[in-house]
Design an enzyme around this catalytic site. Structure first.
Site, PDB file in Angstrom:
ATOM      1  N   THR A  39       0.883  -1.174   0.000  1.00 34.41           N
ATOM      2  CA  THR A  39       0.000   0.000   0.000  1.00 34.41           C
ATOM      3  C   THR A  39       0.912   1.213   0.000  1.00 34.41           C
ATOM      4  O   THR A  39       2.103   1.079   0.278  1.00 34.41           O
ATOM      5  CB  THR A  39      -0.883   0.000   1.283  1.00 34.41           C
ATOM      6  N   ARG A  81     -13.630  -7.282  -2.940  1.00 33.27           N
ATOM      7  CA  ARG A  81     -13.135  -7.090  -1.562  1.00 33.27           C
ATOM      8  C   ARG A  81     -12.597  -5.664  -1.382  1.00 33.27           C
ATOM      9  O   ARG A  81     -11.828  -5.171  -2.192  1.00 33.27           O
ATOM     10  CB  ARG A  81     -12.045  -8.120  -1.266  1.00 33.27           C
ATOM     11  N   VAL A  82     -12.984  -5.022  -0.307  1.00 33.90           N
ATOM     12  CA  VAL A  82     -12.476  -3.685   0.018  1.00 33.90           C
ATOM     13  C   VAL A  82     -11.741  -3.774   1.344  1.00 33.90           C
ATOM     14  O   VAL A  82     -12.235  -4.383   2.303  1.00 33.90           O
ATOM     15  CB  VAL A  82     -13.635  -2.670   0.106  1.00 33.90           C
ATOM     16  N   GLY A  83     -10.561  -3.184   1.393  1.00 28.95           N
ATOM     17  CA  GLY A  83      -9.747  -3.257   2.607  1.00 28.95           C
ATOM     18  C   GLY A  83      -9.924  -2.039   3.502  1.00 28.95           C
ATOM     19  O   GLY A  83     -10.940  -1.336   3.448  1.00 28.95           O
ATOM     20  N   ASP A  84      -8.934  -1.814   4.310  1.00 26.92           N
ATOM     21  CA  ASP A  84      -8.995  -0.731   5.305  1.00 26.92           C
ATOM     22  C   ASP A  84      -8.624   0.636   4.740  1.00 26.92           C
ATOM     23  O   ASP A  84      -8.995   1.661   5.314  1.00 26.92           O
ATOM     24  CB  ASP A  84      -8.029  -1.040   6.453  1.00 26.92           C
ATOM     25  N   THR A  92      -0.707   0.049   6.729  1.00 25.19           N
ATOM     26  CA  THR A  92      -0.480  -0.961   5.698  1.00 25.19           C
ATOM     27  C   THR A  92      -0.442  -2.328   6.361  1.00 25.19           C
ATOM     28  O   THR A  92       0.142  -2.486   7.432  1.00 25.19           O
ATOM     29  CB  THR A  92       0.820  -0.707   4.907  1.00 25.19           C
ATOM     30  N   GLY A  93      -1.067  -3.294   5.701  1.00 29.72           N
ATOM     31  CA  GLY A  93      -1.115  -4.643   6.260  1.00 29.72           C
ATOM     32  C   GLY A  93      -2.466  -5.256   5.975  1.00 29.72           C
ATOM     33  O   GLY A  93      -3.256  -4.684   5.227  1.00 29.72           O
ATOM     34  N   GLY A 113      -5.849  -5.703   5.760  1.00 37.17           N
ATOM     35  CA  GLY A 113      -6.826  -4.667   6.043  1.00 37.17           C
ATOM     36  C   GLY A 113      -7.972  -5.085   6.940  1.00 37.17           C
ATOM     37  O   GLY A 113      -8.505  -4.262   7.700  1.00 37.17           O
TER      38      GLY A 113
HETATM   39  N1  ASP Z   1      -4.062  -2.577   3.790  1.00 32.99           N
HETATM   40  C1  ASP Z   1      -4.186  -3.000   2.428  1.00 32.99           C
HETATM   41  C2  ASP Z   1      -5.462  -3.746   2.262  1.00 32.99           C
HETATM   42  O1  ASP Z   1      -5.772  -4.570   3.090  1.00 32.99           O
HETATM   43  C3  ASP Z   1      -3.079  -3.856   1.952  1.00 32.99           C
HETATM   44  C4  ASP Z   1      -1.725  -3.576   2.485  1.00 32.99           C
HETATM   45  O2  ASP Z   1      -1.459  -2.540   3.028  1.00 32.99           O
HETATM   46  O3  ASP Z   1      -0.846  -4.412   2.386  1.00 32.99           O
HETATM   47  O4  ASP Z   1      -6.119  -3.562   1.274  1.00 32.99           O
END
Ligand code: ASP
Length: 316
Positions: free
Chosen positions: A176, A204-207, A227-228, A230
């Site tokens: 991200t 799919r929608v993340g954070d 980031t991570g 989500g």
């Molecule tokens: N946070 C992002 C998501 O889950 C992905 C990421 O940061 O690695 O969409």
């Protein structure tokens, strides 16, 4: 000069040192440095934090080295669905888009949503249409695709067939980009943009576009971009959680950010990291993976960039 600060990330879970050539590592760090330069130019000229985070994120969306805009991850159908958000800590105004398939710079669409001032989050084809009528650049899907992301999708599908996807390297999983800033007027802002993770489910929608989870900014407290994985950032409402610890427990930015990444998220065994800047300009960039693309610049004009433990000086 009044204090100001800018910190960025280009995603956590960066790959093993040997996965990229030395030239590729240098190119990725150079683009982190240039993203910082774009944001710094706004801040040093007395501009707004929200314009600084936007400028830094646009640069990283355009770079092929990070999972956002050009170079974004592909979902299970080999399609790019892009999420982004931006928040102004001065007014708590926010804008976001999610599951966009065509917006060249999703963070600019998020900003346009914020400026429009009604909805906070627009989804899918409606977000694409909104961007287009707002005069923003739209692209065919091929613009976003890079060879590296195509390979990462194939690798992730092979892991699924072999039943080894849980153990897949963090770099194959996600990434991200994000930025947080404090401007000379004392205002805070945050922005985040992502392609999500490789092989993510359709729709799919993340954070990242979820205000309070992947992005949060509140004057007098902090600005956060995460980031991570989500889903866990949404469940722990990470951005707001960091802000709450600072506001209610009077923790430092470093303590609050580290606590959330290392104590709340790490036990879930998922990759996670964030950048945060406090109302005093203090910066934190904790991560629980092998590395996180990150960088920061202070009012002294010294640029620092890193992927793993070693931190490099970037010269503009
Ligand atoms: N946070 C992002 C998501 O889950 C992905 C990421 O940061 O690695 O969409």
């Amino acid at each position: 000069m009044t204090k100001f600060a800018l910190a960025i990330h280009g995603g956590c879970g960066v790959m093993a040192q040997l996965d990229l050539s030395e030239a590729e590592w240098i190119a990725a760090r150079r683009d982190l440095g240039r993203a910082l330069e774009a944001g710094y130019a706004v801040l040093v000229g007395g501009g707004k934090a929200i314009d600084a985070v936007q400028a830094a994120v646009v640069f990283m969306e355009d770079s092929p080295h990070f999972n956002a805009g050009h170079g974004a991850a592909l979902n299970e159908n080999g399609v790019h669905e892009l999420d982004a958000s931006i928040m102004d800590g001065r007014t708590l105004a926010a804008g976001a888009v999610c599951a966009s398939r065509h917006i060249r710079n999703p963070v600019l669409a998020a900003r346009a949503v914020l400026e429009h001032g009604d909805a906070v989050l627009l989804v899918g084809p409606a977000a694409d249409r909104f961007a287009e009528v707002s005069g923003l650049a739209v692209e065919e899907q091929g613009y976003f695709t890079t060879e590296r992301r195509r390979k990462a999708l194939a690798a992730m599908k092979a892991h699924v067939v072999a039943g080894t996807h849980v153990a897949a390297s963090e770099s194959e999983k996600h990434g991200t980009v994000g930025a947080v800033a404090l401007d000379q007027q004392g205002h805070l802002a945050a922005a985040t943009s992502t392609g999500g993770y490789n092989n993510k489910p359709d729709g799919r929608v993340g954070d990242s576009p979820v205000i309070g989870a992947g992005t949060y900014a509140r004057d007098g407290v902090c600005a956060v971009s995460g980031t991570g994985k989500g889903e866990f950032f949404i469940r722990h409402v990470v951005g707001h959680e960091v802000a709450s610890r600072i506001a209610y427990l009077r923790e430092t930015v470093e303590d609050a950010a580290t606590k959330v990444i290392m104590e709340d998220l790490k036990p879930h065994d998922i990759g996670a990291g964030l950048v945060a800047v406090g109302a005093d300009g203090s910066i934190a960039a904790p991560y629980n993976t092998d590395g996180m693309f990150r960088g920061w610049v202070t009012d002294a004009g010294e640029y620092w960039v890193a992927s793993h433990d070693q931190v490099f000086r970037h010269h503009s």
